[in-house]
Enzyme design. Sequence first.
Site, mmCIF file in Angstrom:
data_model
loop_
_atom_site.group_PDB
_atom_site.id
_atom_site.type_symbol
_atom_site.label_atom_id
_atom_site.label_comp_id
_atom_site.label_asym_id
_atom_site.label_seq_id
_atom_site.Cartn_x
_atom_site.Cartn_y
_atom_site.Cartn_z
ATOM 1 N N THR A 32 78.251 69.082 -51.671
ATOM 2 C CA THR A 32 76.989 68.340 -51.576
ATOM 3 C C THR A 32 75.827 69.173 -52.097
ATOM 4 O OG1 THR A 32 77.756 67.079 -49.659
ATOM 5 C CG2 THR A 32 75.379 67.240 -49.966
ATOM 6 N N ASP A 91 70.726 63.480 -50.918
ATOM 7 C CA ASP A 91 70.556 62.285 -51.751
ATOM 8 C C ASP A 91 69.086 61.973 -51.956
ATOM 9 O OD1 ASP A 91 73.298 62.023 -51.930
ATOM 10 O OD2 ASP A 91 73.417 60.274 -50.594
#
Length: 196
Positions: A32, A91
Amino acid sequence: MLNVFARASVARLTDPVGAWLVRHRMSPNVVTVVGTVCTVLAAGTLFPLGHLLAGTLVVAFFLLFDLLDGAAARAAGADDGFGAVLDASCDRVADGVVFGALVWWALVGDQYWRGAALLICLVAAQVISYVKARAQAQRVKVEAGMAERAERLVVLLVGTGLYGMGVPYVLDIALWGLAAISILTVGQRLAGAYRA
């Protein structure tokens, strides 16, 4: 929409890669963070300089890491709350920098209408995600909406990529269409939260 229709097909491709990453001691959280940092660096350097095609290709590659972290989490059997929070936070950072870098490019180039469309998309993207997160904090499930993250990024990157290849008007159509469906999605999420 893409999440509903493409999830099983994408998982067939990403799950083996996720399992390989886990076998090689790569945690989902590292995937991530690496994907986010590389996305931020690529978008923040290439888009403001007007390298839209190169920026699109590099950013799209690193955004795919967002698929791999979930596959790695499934392969590792990880179900920790922190991984989900980290992923959602990264994100938002990646989306903010991608849209923000394009806003910068547009405004520095005196493309004010494009800048306005991009700014609408940037704000709407953050609000779409916030409404869902806030609703979940209230134990209300909100999944409604035409333009989830995947759809927004596909529309944006197809527009920037084609514009970078010299196709006229496609970026404006993509941006204003994306602005419209993003605003609609905010409304759909709020309405879904109200009904729930």
